[in-house]
Design a protein around this motif. Structure first.
Motif, PDB file in Angstrom:
ATOM      1  N   ALA A   9       0.875  -1.207  -0.002  1.00 32.76           N
ATOM      2  CA  ALA A   9      -0.119   0.098   0.138  1.00 32.76           C
ATOM      3  C   ALA A   9       0.857   1.367   0.210  1.00 32.76           C
ATOM      4  CB  ALA A   9      -0.770   0.050   1.230  1.00 32.76           C
ATOM      5  N   ALA A  10       1.960   1.286   0.798  1.00 35.64           N
ATOM      6  CA  ALA A  10       2.910   2.155   0.546  1.00 35.64           C
ATOM      7  C   ALA A  10       3.556   2.625  -0.560  1.00 35.64           C
ATOM      8  CB  ALA A  10       3.866   2.229   1.867  1.00 35.64           C
ATOM      9  N   ARG A  11       3.962   1.537  -1.274  1.00 34.63           N
ATOM     10  CA  ARG A  11       4.613   1.623  -2.533  1.00 34.63           C
ATOM     11  C   ARG A  11       3.443   2.262  -3.500  1.00 34.63           C
ATOM     12  NH1 ARG A  11       6.685  -3.630  -1.514  1.00 34.63           N
ATOM     13  NH2 ARG A  11       4.945  -4.669  -2.583  1.00 34.63           N
ATOM     14  N   LYS A  12       2.390   1.713  -3.440  1.00 37.54           N
ATOM     15  CA  LYS A  12       1.129   2.116  -4.323  1.00 37.54           C
ATOM     16  C   LYS A  12       0.768   3.734  -4.039  1.00 37.54           C
ATOM     17  CE  LYS A  12      -3.641   0.871  -5.847  1.00 37.54           C
ATOM     18  NZ  LYS A  12      -4.515  -0.004  -5.684  1.00 37.54           N
ATOM     19  N   ARG A  13       0.801   4.348  -2.671  1.00 40.80           N
ATOM     20  CA  ARG A  13       0.708   5.511  -2.456  1.00 40.80           C
ATOM     21  C   ARG A  13       2.052   6.324  -2.834  1.00 40.80           C
ATOM     22  NH1 ARG A  13      -0.997   3.771   2.315  1.00 40.80           N
ATOM     23  NH2 ARG A  13       1.059   4.178   3.253  1.00 40.80           N
ATOM     24  N   ASN A  52       1.621   9.353  -5.733  1.00 40.06           N
ATOM     25  CA  ASN A  52       2.110  10.732  -5.513  1.00 40.06           C
ATOM     26  C   ASN A  52       3.113  11.134  -6.464  1.00 40.06           C
ATOM     27  OD1 ASN A  52       0.639  10.879  -3.351  1.00 40.06           O
ATOM     28  ND2 ASN A  52       2.055  10.170  -1.953  1.00 40.06           N
ATOM     29  N   ASP A  53       3.917  10.108  -6.938  1.00 42.72           N
ATOM     30  CA  ASP A  53       4.985  10.431  -7.980  1.00 42.72           C
ATOM     31  C   ASP A  53       4.485  10.761  -9.150  1.00 42.72           C
ATOM     32  OD1 ASP A  53       7.011   9.982  -6.289  1.00 42.72           O
ATOM     33  OD2 ASP A  53       7.649   8.006  -6.922  1.00 42.72           O
ATOM     34  N   ALA A 101       2.596  14.923 -13.148  1.00 45.42           N
ATOM     35  CA  ALA A 101       1.652  15.592 -13.871  1.00 45.42           C
ATOM     36  C   ALA A 101       1.602  17.111 -13.499  1.00 45.42           C
ATOM     37  CB  ALA A 101       0.137  14.916 -13.666  1.00 45.42           C
ATOM     38  N   ALA A 102       1.873  17.422 -12.286  1.00 53.80           N
ATOM     39  CA  ALA A 102       1.949  18.819 -11.958  1.00 53.80           C
ATOM     40  C   ALA A 102       3.033  19.487 -12.725  1.00 53.80           C
ATOM     41  CB  ALA A 102       1.985  18.846 -10.460  1.00 53.80           C
ATOM     42  N   ALA A 103       4.192  18.836 -12.728  1.00 49.29           N
ATOM     43  CA  ALA A 103       5.495  19.374 -13.403  1.00 49.29           C
ATOM     44  C   ALA A 103       5.078  19.674 -15.018  1.00 49.29           C
ATOM     45  CB  ALA A 103       6.742  18.582 -13.193  1.00 49.29           C
ATOM     46  N   ARG A 104       4.589  18.606 -15.479  1.00 51.26           N
ATOM     47  CA  ARG A 104       4.287  18.768 -17.066  1.00 51.26           C
ATOM     48  C   ARG A 104       3.169  19.950 -17.131  1.00 51.26           C
ATOM     49  NH1 ARG A 104       3.895  13.343 -16.773  1.00 51.26           N
ATOM     50  NH2 ARG A 104       1.655  13.045 -16.602  1.00 51.26           N
TER      51      ARG A 104
END
Length: 140
Positions: free
Chosen positions: A104-108, A112-113, A118-121
């Motif tokens: 679950a932590a890897r998925k989160r 987030n990445d 997407a925000a950077a793009r």
């Protein structure tokens, strides 16, 4: 089932870690407590975890739900396991839950990445648009 042999009294399944005393529906009624020598381990999907380690278990009947259309339906929670196998099952459950938490932590983190990318793009796109608009304005 009172067991064979002499001495009588104790059912044969009290000492047998491989055989769990189930009812005609294949589960163990634990509303008045588990049978002697057995432990109720509450939780979900414990049968799968126990079978992977070859630990014999049976679903634990904890009550009945009368809210259904067709009368009462059984409510199960967890499993009944021999007391000698309970520690091993609890260890397997802890490992399973730890693996699930890591997944679950890897998925989160992945989500987030992806959001950050997407925000950077979007920021780059906005900068390009404003630069092009400025160039267009200067050319006129």
């Amino acid at each position: 089932d009172t067991g064979g042999g002499g001495g009588g009294g104790a059912p044969a399944w009290v000492c047998d870690r491989r055989r769990i005393p189930t009812n005609e529906y294949g589960n163990v009624d634990v509303r008045d407590g588990p049978p002697t020598g057995f432990v109720h381990v509450p939780g979900k999907r414990l049968t799968v975890t126990a079978r992977a380690a070859d630990i014999p278990v049976a679903p634990a009947l904890v009550g009945f739900n009368s809210a259904g259309r067709y009368g009462c339906s059984p409510v199960t929670d967890g499993v009944v396991v021999a007391a000698a196998n309970a520690a091993k099952l609890n260890e397997l459950i802890a490992k399973r839950d730890e693996r699930a938490a890591k997944a679950a932590a890897r998925k989160r983190q992945k989500l987030n990445d992806e959001r950050a990318a997407a925000a950077a793009r979007a920021t780059v796109h906005a900068n390009v648009e404003s630069t092009l608009a400025e160039i267009h304005r200067l050319q006129q």
